[in-house]
Every structure is written in C-alpha cells, then in structure tokens.
Design a protein around this motif. Structure first.
Motif, PDB file in Angstrom:
ATOM      1  N   LYS A 275      69.317  89.607  91.214  1.00  0.00           N
ATOM      2  CA  LYS A 275      68.679  90.429  92.234  1.00  0.00           C
ATOM      3  C   LYS A 275      69.312  90.212  93.598  1.00  0.00           C
ATOM      4  O   LYS A 275      69.587  89.093  93.997  1.00  0.00           O
ATOM      5  CB  LYS A 275      67.182  90.105  92.306  1.00  0.00           C
ATOM      6  CG  LYS A 275      66.433  90.999  93.240  1.00  0.00           C
ATOM      7  CD  LYS A 275      64.944  90.787  93.135  1.00  0.00           C
ATOM      8  CE  LYS A 275      64.256  91.796  94.038  1.00  0.00           C
ATOM      9  NZ  LYS A 275      62.851  91.501  94.202  1.00  0.00           N
ATOM     10  N   MET A 276      69.514  91.320  94.303  1.00  0.00           N
ATOM     11  CA  MET A 276      69.926  91.293  95.707  1.00  0.00           C
ATOM     12  C   MET A 276      68.772  91.854  96.525  1.00  0.00           C
ATOM     13  O   MET A 276      68.198  92.889  96.172  1.00  0.00           O
ATOM     14  CB  MET A 276      71.177  92.145  95.940  1.00  0.00           C
ATOM     15  CG  MET A 276      72.432  91.582  95.321  1.00  0.00           C
ATOM     16  SD  MET A 276      73.878  92.625  95.645  1.00  0.00           S
ATOM     17  CE  MET A 276      74.177  92.292  97.384  1.00  0.00           C
ATOM     18  N   ASN A 277      68.428  91.176  97.612  1.00  0.00           N
ATOM     19  CA  ASN A 277      67.361  91.606  98.516  1.00  0.00           C
ATOM     20  C   ASN A 277      67.945  91.913  99.884  1.00  0.00           C
ATOM     21  O   ASN A 277      68.963  91.352 100.272  1.00  0.00           O
ATOM     22  CB  ASN A 277      66.326  90.484  98.698  1.00  0.00           C
ATOM     23  CG  ASN A 277      65.670  90.087  97.420  1.00  0.00           C
ATOM     24  OD1 ASN A 277      65.115  90.915  96.717  1.00  0.00           O
ATOM     25  ND2 ASN A 277      65.737  88.807  97.090  1.00  0.00           N
TER      26      ASN A 277
ATOM     27  N   LYS B  85      69.944 102.983  98.861  1.00  0.00           N
ATOM     28  CA  LYS B  85      69.413 103.699  97.694  1.00  0.00           C
ATOM     29  C   LYS B  85      70.547 104.194  96.804  1.00  0.00           C
ATOM     30  O   LYS B  85      70.483 104.085  95.580  1.00  0.00           O
ATOM     31  CB  LYS B  85      68.534 104.869  98.128  1.00  0.00           C
ATOM     32  CG  LYS B  85      67.178 104.443  98.650  1.00  0.00           C
ATOM     33  CD  LYS B  85      66.344 105.646  99.061  1.00  0.00           C
ATOM     34  CE  LYS B  85      64.964 105.220  99.536  1.00  0.00           C
ATOM     35  NZ  LYS B  85      64.155 106.381  99.981  1.00  0.00           N
ATOM     36  N   ASN B  86      71.602 104.726  97.415  1.00  0.00           N
ATOM     37  CA  ASN B  86      72.751 105.223  96.648  1.00  0.00           C
ATOM     38  C   ASN B  86      73.478 104.107  95.905  1.00  0.00           C
ATOM     39  O   ASN B  86      74.189 104.369  94.935  1.00  0.00           O
ATOM     40  CB  ASN B  86      73.735 105.963  97.561  1.00  0.00           C
ATOM     41  CG  ASN B  86      73.206 107.303  98.010  1.00  0.00           C
ATOM     42  OD1 ASN B  86      72.337 107.891  97.376  1.00  0.00           O
ATOM     43  ND2 ASN B  86      73.704 107.787  99.133  1.00  0.00           N
ATOM     44  N   CYS B  87      73.313 102.883  96.363  1.00  0.00           N
ATOM     45  CA  CYS B  87      73.956 101.732  95.721  1.00  0.00           C
ATOM     46  C   CYS B  87      73.003 100.981  94.789  1.00  0.00           C
ATOM     47  O   CYS B  87      73.292  99.861  94.368  1.00  0.00           O
ATOM     48  CB  CYS B  87      74.522 100.792  96.781  1.00  0.00           C
ATOM     49  SG  CYS B  87      75.965 101.476  97.636  1.00  0.00           S
ATOM     50  N   GLY B  88      71.879 101.598  94.461  1.00  0.00           N
ATOM     51  CA  GLY B  88      70.982 101.033  93.461  1.00  0.00           C
ATOM     52  C   GLY B  88      69.812 100.219  93.978  1.00  0.00           C
ATOM     53  O   GLY B  88      69.048  99.659  93.194  1.00  0.00           O
ATOM     54  N   PHE B  89      69.623 100.154  95.289  1.00  0.00           N
ATOM     55  CA  PHE B  89      68.477  99.438  95.852  1.00  0.00           C
ATOM     56  C   PHE B  89      67.257 100.344  95.829  1.00  0.00           C
ATOM     57  O   PHE B  89      67.368 101.557  95.988  1.00  0.00           O
ATOM     58  CB  PHE B  89      68.764  98.984  97.288  1.00  0.00           C
ATOM     59  CG  PHE B  89      69.702  97.825  97.387  1.00  0.00           C
ATOM     60  CD1 PHE B  89      69.222  96.538  97.578  1.00  0.00           C
ATOM     61  CD2 PHE B  89      71.076  98.007  97.285  1.00  0.00           C
ATOM     62  CE1 PHE B  89      70.086  95.459  97.670  1.00  0.00           C
ATOM     63  CE2 PHE B  89      71.953  96.940  97.375  1.00  0.00           C
ATOM     64  CZ  PHE B  89      71.453  95.672  97.563  1.00  0.00           C
ATOM     65  N   ARG B  90      66.096  99.738  95.658  1.00  0.00           N
ATOM     66  CA  ARG B  90      64.832 100.456  95.665  1.00  0.00           C
ATOM     67  C   ARG B  90      63.895  99.811  96.687  1.00  0.00           C
ATOM     68  O   ARG B  90      63.931  98.601  96.897  1.00  0.00           O
ATOM     69  CB  ARG B  90      64.169 100.419  94.281  1.00  0.00           C
ATOM     70  CG  ARG B  90      65.006 101.054  93.194  1.00  0.00           C
ATOM     71  CD  ARG B  90      65.116 102.572  93.397  1.00  0.00           C
ATOM     72  NE  ARG B  90      66.117 103.157  92.527  1.00  0.00           N
ATOM     73  CZ  ARG B  90      67.280 103.673  92.928  1.00  0.00           C
ATOM     74  NH1 ARG B  90      67.608 103.678  94.203  1.00  0.00           N
ATOM     75  NH2 ARG B  90      68.124 104.196  92.081  1.00  0.00           N
TER      76      ARG B  90
ATOM     77  N   SER C 214      81.467  95.508  97.711  1.00  0.00           N
ATOM     78  CA  SER C 214      82.154  94.262  97.355  1.00  0.00           C
ATOM     79  C   SER C 214      81.143  93.163  97.032  1.00  0.00           C
ATOM     80  O   SER C 214      81.334  92.384  96.095  1.00  0.00           O
ATOM     81  CB  SER C 214      83.069  93.808  98.491  1.00  0.00           C
ATOM     82  OG  SER C 214      84.106  94.739  98.687  1.00  0.00           O
ATOM     83  N   SER C 215      80.074  93.113  97.791  1.00  0.00           N
ATOM     84  CA  SER C 215      79.025  92.114  97.564  1.00  0.00           C
ATOM     85  C   SER C 215      78.300  92.368  96.242  1.00  0.00           C
ATOM     86  O   SER C 215      77.992  91.421  95.510  1.00  0.00           O
ATOM     87  CB  SER C 215      78.036  92.116  98.731  1.00  0.00           C
ATOM     88  OG  SER C 215      78.684  91.744  99.923  1.00  0.00           O
ATOM     89  N   ILE C 216      78.038  93.620  95.942  1.00  0.00           N
ATOM     90  CA  ILE C 216      77.388  93.963  94.669  1.00  0.00           C
ATOM     91  C   ILE C 216      78.285  93.573  93.496  1.00  0.00           C
ATOM     92  O   ILE C 216      77.819  92.973  92.522  1.00  0.00           O
ATOM     93  CB  ILE C 216      77.041  95.469  94.623  1.00  0.00           C
ATOM     94  CG1 ILE C 216      75.898  95.775  95.589  1.00  0.00           C
ATOM     95  CG2 ILE C 216      76.693  95.907  93.197  1.00  0.00           C
ATOM     96  CD1 ILE C 216      75.641  97.258  95.796  1.00  0.00           C
ATOM     97  N   HIS C 217      79.564  93.889  93.603  1.00  0.00           N
ATOM     98  CA  HIS C 217      80.511  93.533  92.543  1.00  0.00           C
ATOM     99  C   HIS C 217      80.533  92.015  92.337  1.00  0.00           C
ATOM    100  O   HIS C 217      80.511  91.526  91.203  1.00  0.00           O
ATOM    101  CB  HIS C 217      81.904  94.062  92.890  1.00  0.00           C
ATOM    102  CG  HIS C 217      82.934  93.739  91.871  1.00  0.00           C
ATOM    103  ND1 HIS C 217      83.012  94.371  90.655  1.00  0.00           N
ATOM    104  CD2 HIS C 217      83.921  92.814  91.875  1.00  0.00           C
ATOM    105  CE1 HIS C 217      83.995  93.852  89.952  1.00  0.00           C
ATOM    106  NE2 HIS C 217      84.566  92.903  90.676  1.00  0.00           N
ATOM    107  N   TRP C 218      80.590  91.272  93.437  1.00  0.00           N
ATOM    108  CA  TRP C 218      80.560  89.812  93.359  1.00  0.00           C
ATOM    109  C   TRP C 218      79.274  89.322  92.703  1.00  0.00           C
ATOM    110  O   TRP C 218      79.302  88.475  91.811  1.00  0.00           O
ATOM    111  CB  TRP C 218      80.708  89.211  94.762  1.00  0.00           C
ATOM    112  CG  TRP C 218      80.325  87.779  94.833  1.00  0.00           C
ATOM    113  CD1 TRP C 218      81.094  86.698  94.488  1.00  0.00           C
ATOM    114  CD2 TRP C 218      79.065  87.237  95.251  1.00  0.00           C
ATOM    115  NE1 TRP C 218      80.379  85.526  94.674  1.00  0.00           N
ATOM    116  CE2 TRP C 218      79.143  85.843  95.137  1.00  0.00           C
ATOM    117  CE3 TRP C 218      77.881  87.814  95.710  1.00  0.00           C
ATOM    118  CZ2 TRP C 218      78.082  85.005  95.474  1.00  0.00           C
ATOM    119  CZ3 TRP C 218      76.831  86.989  96.051  1.00  0.00           C
ATOM    120  CH2 TRP C 218      76.935  85.596  95.923  1.00  0.00           C
ATOM    121  N   ALA C 219      78.137  89.854  93.147  1.00  0.00           N
ATOM    122  CA  ALA C 219      76.836  89.413  92.614  1.00  0.00           C
ATOM    123  C   ALA C 219      76.757  89.677  91.111  1.00  0.00           C
ATOM    124  O   ALA C 219      76.289  88.821  90.346  1.00  0.00           O
ATOM    125  CB  ALA C 219      75.695  90.122  93.344  1.00  0.00           C
TER     126      ALA C 219
END
Length: 180
Positions: free
Chosen positions: A132-134, A149-154, A120-125
């Motif tokens: 960028k989300m940290n 990682k599965n949600c696109g974070f590295r 939900s936070s990713i969709h909002w962002a």
C-alpha cells in the motif's frame, strides 16, 4: 533504496528522474524552501519545519540503505526541479505500506515531472512488494487528485478543516491510498 536514472523529454524539456545523492543536499535545502513558498498545496509555509543540507544528507543516507524508503529527484540541466519521497517503517503491523510525498518547482509545472516521480515510486513500491502507498492532498488541489486517481489511488477519507490557508479559510485534506 537506489533507482537507475530515467530520462524524459516532455514539451521540449529534457530531464531525468534519479535517486537522490549526497551532493544534492544543498540544492534540496533551497528547492524545498522555494516550493513551500510557491504554493499552499504543501503542509508547510516557507521556512517551517526547515531542513538544512545536513538533514538532507542524513535522509539521503538512510533512504539509500533502506528497503522501505525511496528518495527521488528530478534534474533539469544539472539543477533540481523537484523531488519525491516514499517513507516506510519497520513496525510489523505497518511495514507493508509507505507514505508518498512530492514537490515540484512551479516553473516546471506542466512537464509531467510530478507524474514521472509518482510513476517511478509506484514501480519501485511494486518491485519491493509494498502492498500500500498512502498520501494526503489538499482538497483544492484538483489536478493532483485527478493524477493520483489515474495512477490507481482511491479516496479513503477526508480530514475536515485540516489546513488553514492564507485566505483565513479552513480546507479539508483528502487521504488517498493505492493497494497493490
């Protein structure tokens, strides 16, 4: 910022993800204390950096009117099971990014509540055109690292000996980011 309520059913548990509201403040005070005492994955021990209901009211009010902050809660049968928060700022050089944090009561682990708060936070962002989300996560919290990682974070870096836990040992913190 406010988001519309989302309903979920996972493994027979019905819950919703929604924006935090003023009337959640007293429950948030208790839930945060409980989460901090249930796991060492948080930055705080139980009672440290304590926020009372009045502090939560201020956060909820500020976040509701900010285009760079988002405060979400997970609710099960009228009780809060967890929360997440994205916090940005108005500094010109860093206004394109937010910091994400999440906590879920241990009794609700395994119901994908943390994942739903994150998604939900990713969709909002993305809708806010935040670039960028940290986040920071304890190295031994392997499930969370895999989720991120599965949600696109590295992984962007490691903070060596960043936390000392109850066993007396020092642990690294993994710094992760998701670029849109």
């Amino acid at each position: 910022m406010q988001l519309a309520k989302q309903l979920f059913q996972v493994k027979g548990l019905d819950y919703c993800i929604r924006s935090a509201e003023i009337q959640d403040a007293a429950q948030l005070e208790k839930v945060r204390l409980q989460i901090d005492g249930e796991t060492e994955n948080m930055d705080r021990k139980r009672g440290e950096a304590y926020l009372d209901a009045a502090a939560f009211i201020r956060l909820i009010e500020e976040d509701a009117t900010s285009g760079r902050n988002l405060f979400l809660v997970a609710e099960v049968d009228g009780q809060l099971a967890g929360f997440s928060r994205c916090e940005g700022n108005a500094l010109r050089r860093t206004e394109h990014q937010v910091e994400f944090g999440v906590g879920v009561l241990k009794k609700y682990w395994g119901y994908r509540i943390g994942r739903k708060l994150l998604e939900s936070s990713i969709h909002w962002a993305d809708a806010q055109e935040i670039k960028k989300m940290n986040l920071k996560v304890l190295e031994k919290n392997e499930k969370a690292i895999e989720l991120y990682k599965n949600c696109g974070f590295r992984v962007e870096g490691i903070l060596k000996m960043d936390k000392r836990l109850a066993d007396g040992n020092y642990y690294d913190t993994v710094v992760m980011g998701r670029i849109r």
